[in-house]
Write a protein that holds these residues in place. Structure first.
Motif, PDB file in Angstrom:
ATOM      1  N   ARG A  86     -18.841 -22.755  23.957  1.00 46.58           N
ATOM      2  CA  ARG A  86     -17.841 -21.744  24.320  1.00 46.58           C
ATOM      3  C   ARG A  86     -17.129 -21.220  23.093  1.00 46.58           C
ATOM      4  O   ARG A  86     -16.905 -21.925  22.126  1.00 46.58           O
ATOM      5  CB  ARG A  86     -16.816 -22.377  25.269  1.00 46.58           C
ATOM      6  N   THR A  87     -16.772 -19.946  23.188  1.00 41.71           N
ATOM      7  CA  THR A  87     -15.896 -19.320  22.220  1.00 41.71           C
ATOM      8  C   THR A  87     -14.669 -18.842  22.971  1.00 41.71           C
ATOM      9  O   THR A  87     -14.799 -18.207  24.030  1.00 41.71           O
ATOM     10  CB  THR A  87     -16.594 -18.123  21.550  1.00 41.71           C
ATOM     11  N   ALA A  88     -13.478 -19.153  22.482  1.00 37.85           N
ATOM     12  CA  ALA A  88     -12.220 -18.677  23.066  1.00 37.85           C
ATOM     13  C   ALA A  88     -11.480 -17.928  21.958  1.00 37.85           C
ATOM     14  O   ALA A  88     -11.125 -18.515  20.942  1.00 37.85           O
ATOM     15  CB  ALA A  88     -11.388 -19.833  23.594  1.00 37.85           C
ATOM     16  N   ILE A  89     -11.286 -16.627  22.182  1.00 46.05           N
ATOM     17  CA  ILE A  89     -10.765 -15.761  21.137  1.00 46.05           C
ATOM     18  C   ILE A  89      -9.545 -14.995  21.635  1.00 46.05           C
ATOM     19  O   ILE A  89      -9.576 -14.427  22.732  1.00 46.05           O
ATOM     20  CB  ILE A  89     -11.838 -14.753  20.698  1.00 46.05           C
ATOM     21  N   GLY A  90      -8.510 -14.932  20.836  1.00 46.14           N
ATOM     22  CA  GLY A  90      -7.350 -14.107  21.128  1.00 46.14           C
ATOM     23  C   GLY A  90      -7.560 -12.706  20.598  1.00 46.14           C
ATOM     24  O   GLY A  90      -8.031 -12.527  19.474  1.00 46.14           O
ATOM     25  N   VAL A  91      -7.247 -11.713  21.421  1.00 47.20           N
ATOM     26  CA  VAL A  91      -7.392 -10.305  21.036  1.00 47.20           C
ATOM     27  C   VAL A  91      -6.096  -9.568  21.366  1.00 47.20           C
ATOM     28  O   VAL A  91      -5.289 -10.040  22.175  1.00 47.20           O
ATOM     29  CB  VAL A  91      -8.587  -9.635  21.751  1.00 47.20           C
ATOM     30  N   SER A  92      -5.918  -8.394  20.771  1.00 43.50           N
ATOM     31  CA  SER A  92      -4.676  -7.653  20.998  1.00 43.50           C
ATOM     32  C   SER A  92      -4.657  -6.930  22.342  1.00 43.50           C
ATOM     33  O   SER A  92      -3.585  -6.698  22.901  1.00 43.50           O
ATOM     34  CB  SER A  92      -4.430  -6.657  19.864  1.00 43.50           C
ATOM     35  N   SER A  93      -5.828  -6.556  22.861  1.00 39.92           N
ATOM     36  CA  SER A  93      -5.882  -5.897  24.166  1.00 39.92           C
ATOM     37  C   SER A  93      -7.280  -6.012  24.740  1.00 39.92           C
ATOM     38  O   SER A  93      -8.241  -6.290  24.017  1.00 39.92           O
ATOM     39  CB  SER A  93      -5.479  -4.422  24.061  1.00 39.92           C
ATOM     40  N   LEU A  94      -7.378  -5.785  26.051  1.00 36.50           N
ATOM     41  CA  LEU A  94      -8.652  -5.795  26.765  1.00 36.50           C
ATOM     42  C   LEU A  94      -8.716  -4.578  27.683  1.00 36.50           C
ATOM     43  O   LEU A  94      -7.682  -3.979  28.004  1.00 36.50           O
ATOM     44  CB  LEU A  94      -8.797  -7.087  27.582  1.00 36.50           C
ATOM     45  N   PRO A  95      -9.904  -4.206  28.136  1.00 37.82           N
ATOM     46  CA  PRO A  95     -10.034  -3.031  29.004  1.00 37.82           C
ATOM     47  C   PRO A  95      -9.124  -3.101  30.230  1.00 37.82           C
ATOM     48  O   PRO A  95      -8.931  -4.175  30.811  1.00 37.82           O
ATOM     49  CB  PRO A  95     -11.507  -3.060  29.421  1.00 37.82           C
ATOM     50  N   THR A  96      -8.605  -1.984  30.604  1.00 37.77           N
ATOM     51  CA  THR A  96      -7.740  -1.785  31.784  1.00 37.77           C
ATOM     52  C   THR A  96      -6.519  -2.697  31.823  1.00 37.77           C
ATOM     53  O   THR A  96      -5.972  -2.940  32.887  1.00 37.77           O
ATOM     54  CB  THR A  96      -8.527  -1.903  33.120  1.00 37.77           C
ATOM     55  N   GLY A  97      -6.110  -3.203  30.678  1.00 34.38           N
ATOM     56  CA  GLY A  97      -4.938  -4.060  30.640  1.00 34.38           C
ATOM     57  C   GLY A  97      -5.179  -5.463  31.150  1.00 34.38           C
ATOM     58  O   GLY A  97      -4.232  -6.201  31.425  1.00 34.38           O
ATOM     59  N   ALA A  98      -6.435  -5.863  31.281  1.00 31.04           N
ATOM     60  CA  ALA A  98      -6.756  -7.213  31.749  1.00 31.04           C
ATOM     61  C   ALA A  98      -6.246  -8.248  30.756  1.00 31.04           C
ATOM     62  O   ALA A  98      -6.141  -7.986  29.556  1.00 31.04           O
ATOM     63  CB  ALA A  98      -8.261  -7.370  31.940  1.00 31.04           C
ATOM     64  N   ALA A  99      -5.946  -9.435  31.261  1.00 32.58           N
ATOM     65  CA  ALA A  99      -5.481 -10.525  30.404  1.00 32.58           C
ATOM     66  C   ALA A  99      -6.632 -11.321  29.817  1.00 32.58           C
ATOM     67  O   ALA A  99      -6.515 -11.878  28.727  1.00 32.58           O
ATOM     68  CB  ALA A  99      -4.567 -11.457  31.196  1.00 32.58           C
ATOM     69  N   VAL A 100      -7.762 -11.385  30.548  1.00 29.17           N
ATOM     70  CA  VAL A 100      -8.889 -12.223  30.134  1.00 29.17           C
ATOM     71  C   VAL A 100     -10.201 -11.518  30.472  1.00 29.17           C
ATOM     72  O   VAL A 100     -10.315 -10.867  31.515  1.00 29.17           O
ATOM     73  CB  VAL A 100      -8.859 -13.601  30.845  1.00 29.17           C
ATOM     74  N   GLU A 101     -11.174 -11.691  29.592  1.00 31.18           N
ATOM     75  CA  GLU A 101     -12.546 -11.223  29.831  1.00 31.18           C
ATOM     76  C   GLU A 101     -13.488 -12.373  29.508  1.00 31.18           C
ATOM     77  O   GLU A 101     -13.272 -13.097  28.530  1.00 31.18           O
ATOM     78  CB  GLU A 101     -12.870 -10.020  28.951  1.00 31.18           C
ATOM     79  N   VAL A 102     -14.527 -12.563  30.344  1.00 28.02           N
ATOM     80  CA  VAL A 102     -15.476 -13.653  30.166  1.00 28.02           C
ATOM     81  C   VAL A 102     -16.894 -13.077  30.203  1.00 28.02           C
ATOM     82  O   VAL A 102     -17.215 -12.290  31.092  1.00 28.02           O
ATOM     83  CB  VAL A 102     -15.321 -14.724  31.275  1.00 28.02           C
ATOM     84  N   ASP A 103     -17.717 -13.471  29.226  1.00 34.73           N
ATOM     85  CA  ASP A 103     -19.138 -13.142  29.275  1.00 34.73           C
ATOM     86  C   ASP A 103     -19.945 -14.442  29.210  1.00 34.73           C
ATOM     87  O   ASP A 103     -19.359 -15.515  29.002  1.00 34.73           O
ATOM     88  CB  ASP A 103     -19.544 -12.154  28.182  1.00 34.73           C
ATOM     89  N   ALA A 104     -21.259 -14.356  29.412  1.00 36.57           N
ATOM     90  CA  ALA A 104     -22.041 -15.581  29.478  1.00 36.57           C
ATOM     91  C   ALA A 104     -23.500 -15.349  29.085  1.00 36.57           C
ATOM     92  O   ALA A 104     -24.018 -14.231  29.198  1.00 36.57           O
ATOM     93  CB  ALA A 104     -22.008 -16.173  30.890  1.00 36.57           C
ATOM     94  N   ILE A 105     -24.114 -16.425  28.631  1.00 35.29           N
ATOM     95  CA  ILE A 105     -25.551 -16.489  28.416  1.00 35.29           C
ATOM     96  C   ILE A 105     -26.057 -17.690  29.220  1.00 35.29           C
ATOM     97  O   ILE A 105     -25.526 -18.795  29.087  1.00 35.29           O
ATOM     98  CB  ILE A 105     -25.893 -16.654  26.924  1.00 35.29           C
ATOM     99  N   VAL A 106     -27.061 -17.433  30.048  1.00 37.85           N
ATOM    100  CA  VAL A 106     -27.560 -18.447  30.979  1.00 37.85           C
ATOM    101  C   VAL A 106     -29.088 -18.514  30.872  1.00 37.85           C
ATOM    102  O   VAL A 106     -29.743 -17.468  30.793  1.00 37.85           O
ATOM    103  CB  VAL A 106     -27.163 -18.076  32.433  1.00 37.85           C
ATOM    104  N   THR A 107     -29.625 -19.721  30.888  1.00 37.31           N
ATOM    105  CA  THR A 107     -31.072 -19.905  30.965  1.00 37.31           C
ATOM    106  C   THR A 107     -31.444 -20.103  32.419  1.00 37.31           C
ATOM    107  O   THR A 107     -30.829 -20.922  33.119  1.00 37.31           O
ATOM    108  CB  THR A 107     -31.530 -21.118  30.139  1.00 37.31           C
ATOM    109  N   LEU A 108     -32.464 -19.366  32.868  1.00 35.07           N
ATOM    110  CA  LEU A 108     -32.943 -19.489  34.245  1.00 35.07           C
ATOM    111  C   LEU A 108     -34.261 -20.247  34.283  1.00 35.07           C
ATOM    112  O   LEU A 108     -35.032 -20.234  33.324  1.00 35.07           O
ATOM    113  CB  LEU A 108     -33.146 -18.093  34.863  1.00 35.07           C
ATOM    114  N   VAL A 109     -34.520 -20.862  35.426  1.00 34.51           N
ATOM    115  CA  VAL A 109     -35.821 -21.473  35.694  1.00 34.51           C
ATOM    116  C   VAL A 109     -36.758 -20.321  36.027  1.00 34.51           C
ATOM    117  O   VAL A 109     -36.372 -19.375  36.731  1.00 34.51           O
ATOM    118  CB  VAL A 109     -35.717 -22.450  36.887  1.00 34.51           C
ATOM    119  N   ALA A 110     -37.984 -20.382  35.542  1.00 34.56           N
ATOM    120  CA  ALA A 110     -38.944 -19.315  35.822  1.00 34.56           C
ATOM    121  C   ALA A 110     -39.112 -19.135  37.329  1.00 34.56           C
ATOM    122  O   ALA A 110     -39.178 -20.118  38.084  1.00 34.56           O
ATOM    123  CB  ALA A 110     -40.286 -19.634  35.180  1.00 34.56           C
ATOM    124  N   ALA A 111     -39.148 -17.888  37.744  1.00 41.61           N
ATOM    125  CA  ALA A 111     -39.296 -17.589  39.192  1.00 41.61           C
ATOM    126  C   ALA A 111     -40.709 -17.803  39.656  1.00 41.61           C
ATOM    127  O   ALA A 111     -41.646 -17.729  38.945  1.00 41.61           O
ATOM    128  CB  ALA A 111     -38.882 -16.144  39.460  1.00 41.61           C
TER     129      ALA A 111
END
Length: 154
Positions: A129-154
């Motif tokens: 995980r990376t947790a980063i402080g920023v001066s602003s986010l889109p639409t005035g949101a307080a927090v934004e989360v993104d992710a990378i996930v490995t899937l099992v082959a379908a």
């Protein structure tokens, strides 16, 4: 089949609808078994004009991290047709928090997202995980989360 929605319901949460991207990007991309999820925000404008360290409590920001993580899970749900068994491992979460420059409690806020992933997916939800402080986010949101996930082959 256990679904992401069913597991969230057991935990007292509802799977939110996937939001339409706000600009020229995709909600996710899939390359082989690697699923990359675009940033998802908590409640738009929930903290408009305030940031952690100047009017927004870390407790509320942690709740916003959980709400943003629900958005990430909603995108994963779409990408996997709800099949929780398709998730091999959450590799990484990025948590961006609107804060004052002197705030240093990012990890505690990011736990709102991390704790939800582990509650839903168990060991498969543990991640780097990376947790980063920023001066602003889109639409005035307080927090934004993104992710990378490995899937099992379908």
């Amino acid at each position: 089949m256990t679904t992401i929605a069913k597991k969230l319901q057991e935990l007292g949460h509802a799977l939110p609808p996937v939001k339409t991207p706000a600009a020229n990007y995709l909600s996710y991309t899939l390359q082989g078994n690697l699923l990359i999820i675009a940033g998802q925000i908590g409640r738009p404008g929930a903290a408009k004009g305030v940031v952690v360290g100047a009017g927004l409590s870390p407790e509320l920001a942690k709740q916003e991290a959980e709400i943003a993580a629900l958005g990430v899970l909603a995108v994963i749900d779409v990408a996997t047709n709800g099949d929780i068994s398709r998730i091999a491992q959450v590799q990484r979460l990025g948590v961006f928090i609107a804060t004052t420059p002197d705030f240093d409690g990012h990890s505690a806020i990011a736990n709102g997202a991390s704790d939800l992933f582990v509650a839903v997916l168990g060991e498969r939800g543990r991640h780097a995980r990376t947790a980063i402080g920023v001066s602003s986010l889109p639409t005035g949101a307080a927090v934004e989360v993104d992710a990378i996930v490995t899937l099992v082959a379908a």
